[in-house]
Design a protein around this motif. Structure first.
Motif, PDB file in Angstrom:
ATOM      1  N   TYR A   1      -8.041   7.942  -1.898  1.00 34.74           N
ATOM      2  CA  TYR A   1      -8.054   6.593  -1.337  1.00 34.74           C
ATOM      3  C   TYR A   1      -7.443   6.618   0.059  1.00 34.74           C
TER       4      TYR A   1
ATOM      5  N   ALA B   1      -6.680   3.812   3.492  1.00 31.18           N
ATOM      6  CA  ALA B   1      -6.617   2.403   3.860  1.00 31.18           C
ATOM      7  C   ALA B   1      -6.011   2.258   5.244  1.00 31.18           C
TER       8      ALA B   1
ATOM      9  N   THR C   1      -2.683   5.033  -2.154  1.00 28.38           N
ATOM     10  CA  THR C   1      -3.547   5.812  -1.270  1.00 28.38           C
ATOM     11  C   THR C   1      -3.252   7.291  -1.494  1.00 28.38           C
TER      12      THR C   1
ATOM     13  N   ILE D   1       0.891  -1.145   0.000  1.00 33.28           N
ATOM     14  CA  ILE D   1       0.000   0.000   0.000  1.00 33.28           C
ATOM     15  C   ILE D   1       0.935   1.200   0.000  1.00 33.28           C
TER      16      ILE D   1
ATOM     17  N   ALA E   1      -5.469  -3.948   5.105  1.00 35.12           N
ATOM     18  CA  ALA E   1      -5.459  -4.040   3.640  1.00 35.12           C
ATOM     19  C   ALA E   1      -4.412  -5.049   3.171  1.00 35.12           C
TER      20      ALA E   1
END
Length: 111
Positions: free
Chosen positions: A47, A49, A80, A4, A54
């Motif tokens: 975005y 998270a 993100t 991520i 995640a």
């Protein structure tokens, strides 16, 4: 490779992560920010998270893909933060000895 990232996705890095001498097929999917969804216009996307959760979900998904198909390697990177039109939001790369399993697993992971 499961990640991520708040930074732009480096496509070559994702592809290189799944390449190998046992892989005759490498499939890469890029999800990008598009301008229109039907009649609705998008100017940007944000975005968020919970990274630990995640990554755990991505790990479960890629582990299941490896159980379903004979794969060499998998990689998923999701971005993100604030993304502009055309930015890459997600990259999924899969390698296998042959193209069929790579295409099928890549689509299944993304879905």
């Amino acid at each position: 490779m499961l990640s991520i990232s708040h930074n732009p996705i480096e496509v070559n890095r994702v592809t290189d992560a799944v390449r190998g001498l046992r892989a005759g097929a490498v499939v890469l999917f890029l999800g990008t920010v598009r301008e229109f969804t039907g009649e609705l216009q998008t100017s940007s996307l944000d975005y968020e998270a919970f990274e630990e959760m995640a990554l755990d979900s991505l790990r479960q998904i890629t582990d299941e893909a490896r159980r379903r198909w004979t794969l060499v390697k998998t990689a998923v990177v999701h971005r993100t933060g604030s993304l502009e039109l055309g930015d890459i939001a997600v990259a999924v790369a899969v390698s296998s000895a042959h193209r069929g399993p790579a295409f099928e697993a890549g689509q299944w992971i993304m879905d």
